[in-house]
Design a protein around this motif. Structure first.
Motif, mmCIF file in Angstrom:
data_model
loop_
_atom_site.group_PDB
_atom_site.id
_atom_site.type_symbol
_atom_site.label_atom_id
_atom_site.label_comp_id
_atom_site.label_asym_id
_atom_site.label_seq_id
_atom_site.Cartn_x
_atom_site.Cartn_y
_atom_site.Cartn_z
ATOM 1 N N LEU A 1 42.260 54.831 39.906
ATOM 2 C CA LEU A 1 43.269 55.657 40.584
ATOM 3 C C LEU A 1 43.984 54.869 41.678
ATOM 4 O O LEU A 1 45.199 54.992 41.865
ATOM 5 C CB LEU A 1 42.612 56.911 41.169
ATOM 6 N N GLY A 2 43.236 54.061 42.412
ATOM 7 C CA GLY A 2 43.861 53.252 43.452
ATOM 8 C C GLY A 2 44.844 52.247 42.887
ATOM 9 O O GLY A 2 45.933 52.040 43.447
ATOM 10 N N ALA A 3 44.490 51.637 41.769
ATOM 11 C CA ALA A 3 45.393 50.685 41.126
ATOM 12 C C ALA A 3 46.658 51.378 40.633
ATOM 13 O O ALA A 3 47.755 50.815 40.702
ATOM 14 C CB ALA A 3 44.673 49.990 39.967
ATOM 15 N N HIS A 4 46.504 52.599 40.131
ATOM 16 C CA HIS A 4 47.666 53.341 39.655
ATOM 17 C C HIS A 4 48.609 53.671 40.807
ATOM 18 O O HIS A 4 49.827 53.561 40.685
ATOM 19 C CB HIS A 4 47.217 54.624 38.956
ATOM 20 N N GLU B 1 43.309 45.822 33.790
ATOM 21 C CA GLU B 1 43.198 44.371 33.963
ATOM 22 C C GLU B 1 44.537 43.708 33.670
ATOM 23 O O GLU B 1 45.007 42.838 34.420
ATOM 24 C CB GLU B 1 42.127 43.797 33.017
ATOM 25 N N VAL B 2 45.148 44.117 32.571
ATOM 26 C CA VAL B 2 46.416 43.513 32.162
ATOM 27 C C VAL B 2 47.551 43.951 33.078
ATOM 28 O O VAL B 2 48.413 43.140 33.462
ATOM 29 C CB VAL B 2 46.714 43.860 30.687
ATOM 30 N N LEU B 3 47.575 45.216 33.471
ATOM 31 C CA LEU B 3 48.627 45.683 34.372
ATOM 32 C C LEU B 3 48.583 44.943 35.711
ATOM 33 O O LEU B 3 49.633 44.629 36.290
ATOM 34 C CB LEU B 3 48.489 47.189 34.601
ATOM 35 N N ARG B 4 47.390 44.672 36.207
ATOM 36 C CA ARG B 4 47.279 43.923 37.471
ATOM 37 C C ARG B 4 47.862 42.524 37.325
ATOM 38 O O ARG B 4 48.467 41.987 38.265
ATOM 39 C CB ARG B 4 45.815 43.828 37.897
ATOM 40 N N GLU B 5 47.681 41.920 36.164
ATOM 41 C CA GLU B 5 48.211 40.577 35.947
ATOM 42 C C GLU B 5 49.732 40.592 35.782
ATOM 43 O O GLU B 5 50.434 39.717 36.291
ATOM 44 C CB GLU B 5 47.542 39.951 34.722
ATOM 45 N N LEU B 6 50.242 41.586 35.075
ATOM 46 C CA LEU B 6 51.682 41.644 34.828
ATOM 47 C C LEU B 6 52.475 41.940 36.097
ATOM 48 O O LEU B 6 53.567 41.416 36.305
ATOM 49 C CB LEU B 6 51.999 42.722 33.784
ATOM 50 N N GLU C 1 42.280 30.797 35.184
ATOM 51 C CA GLU C 1 41.550 30.855 36.438
ATOM 52 C C GLU C 1 42.290 30.084 37.513
ATOM 53 O O GLU C 1 42.578 28.893 37.385
ATOM 54 C CB GLU C 1 40.146 30.256 36.245
ATOM 55 N N GLY C 2 42.618 30.772 38.617
ATOM 56 C CA GLY C 2 43.270 30.131 39.732
ATOM 57 C C GLY C 2 44.783 30.033 39.600
ATOM 58 O O GLY C 2 45.454 29.500 40.489
ATOM 59 N N GLN C 3 45.335 30.551 38.474
ATOM 60 C CA GLN C 3 46.779 30.477 38.282
ATOM 61 C C GLN C 3 47.335 31.886 38.117
ATOM 62 O O GLN C 3 46.615 32.844 37.930
ATOM 63 C CB GLN C 3 47.114 29.653 37.036
ATOM 64 N N THR C 4 48.672 31.987 38.189
ATOM 65 C CA THR C 4 49.333 33.272 37.967
ATOM 66 C C THR C 4 50.039 33.241 36.618
ATOM 67 O O THR C 4 50.201 32.184 36.000
ATOM 68 C CB THR C 4 50.387 33.541 39.074
ATOM 69 N N LEU C 5 50.477 34.421 36.173
ATOM 70 C CA LEU C 5 51.204 34.476 34.918
ATOM 71 C C LEU C 5 52.504 33.682 35.018
ATOM 72 O O LEU C 5 53.134 33.635 36.068
ATOM 73 C CB LEU C 5 51.519 35.932 34.557
ATOM 74 N N ARG C 6 52.902 33.096 33.910
ATOM 75 C CA ARG C 6 54.093 32.259 33.888
ATOM 76 C C ARG C 6 55.011 32.709 32.762
ATOM 77 O O ARG C 6 54.574 33.013 31.665
ATOM 78 C CB ARG C 6 53.669 30.793 33.664
#
Length: 222
Positions: free
Chosen positions: A82-85, A113-118, A215-220
């Protein structure tokens, strides 16, 4: 044309056999007395934020599950997230509507997990916006029927018309087939359940033209 309050009230009024309406009904086993009102309030916060800030996409699954949306009233979202939403679209804190420990759902865990990355503004929904269950087994999941789907199709159409997403993503084949039946064009990605975790992630990354997080990188961007 209905506003978000009217949309939530229209949801509240839906009734089907062997389907739990989290915006109108109370689960005697787990819900707080004010649970339906809390879920309506949470949904309105999310809807208003999506309309005010805009969204890039709508992700649409099949129907609410008993460990996730039945309890939260939010598609593809369990109580743990809920907090992530709230953070995704910048709403006020979203409140739990149940007693006891927060319940996690496997599908919601992968989705978030995927939404946090996107880190993109994405609205979550279901073709059938209630929780359908097997007869005499309220805490089970079943696929909604075509009649149930059509009875709710005006609400899905309202969302698409008002949110104007750049894309609609169907989470799983069942959702894609149901959306096609309603003449809603959507790109299908694998549902993350039953071993589909990696295929789901790959499908989403491909849709948004990004490479997976290392690990240690962001989406590109590709």
């Amino acid at each position: 044309m209905i506003d978000t309050s009217g949309f939530v009230e229209a949801l509240r009024g839906l009734r089907f056999n062997n389907a739990f309406n989290p915006y109108a009904e109370t689960c005697q086993a787990y819900d707080l007395v004010e649970a339906p009102a809390l879920r309506r309030h949470n949904l309105k916060l999310v809807l208003d934020a999506a309309l005010d800030g805009g969204v890039e996409s709508i992700w649409i699954a099949r129907d609410l599950g008993y460990r996730g949306g039945r309890r939260t009233g939010l598609a593809l979202t369990d109580e743990v997230h809920l907090g992530a939403h709230a953070a995704l679209l910048g709403t006020a804190p979203l409140k739990r509507a149940t007693r006891g420990p927060a319940v996690a759902e496997r599908t919601a865990t992968v989705i978030w997990e995927v939404l946090r990355e996107l880190r993109r503004p994405i609205f979550l929904w279901n073709v059938f916006p209630l929780h359908p269950f097997e007869e005499d087994s309220p805490l089970s999941n079943r696929c909604h029927t075509r009649d149930e789907r059509y009875a709710c199709s005006h609400l899905l159409q309202w969302l698409i018309e008002r949110l104007r997403p750049r894309s609609v993503v169907a989470i799983g084949r069942d959702a894609q087939v149901a959306l096609a039946d309603l003449d809603v064009a959507a790109e299908q990605v694998r549902h993350p359940s039953y071993g589909g975790h990696n295929d789901f992630r790959a499908g989403v990354y491909s849709h948004y033209c990004v490479t997976p997080r290392v690990e240690g990188q962001t989406l590109r961007l590709l």
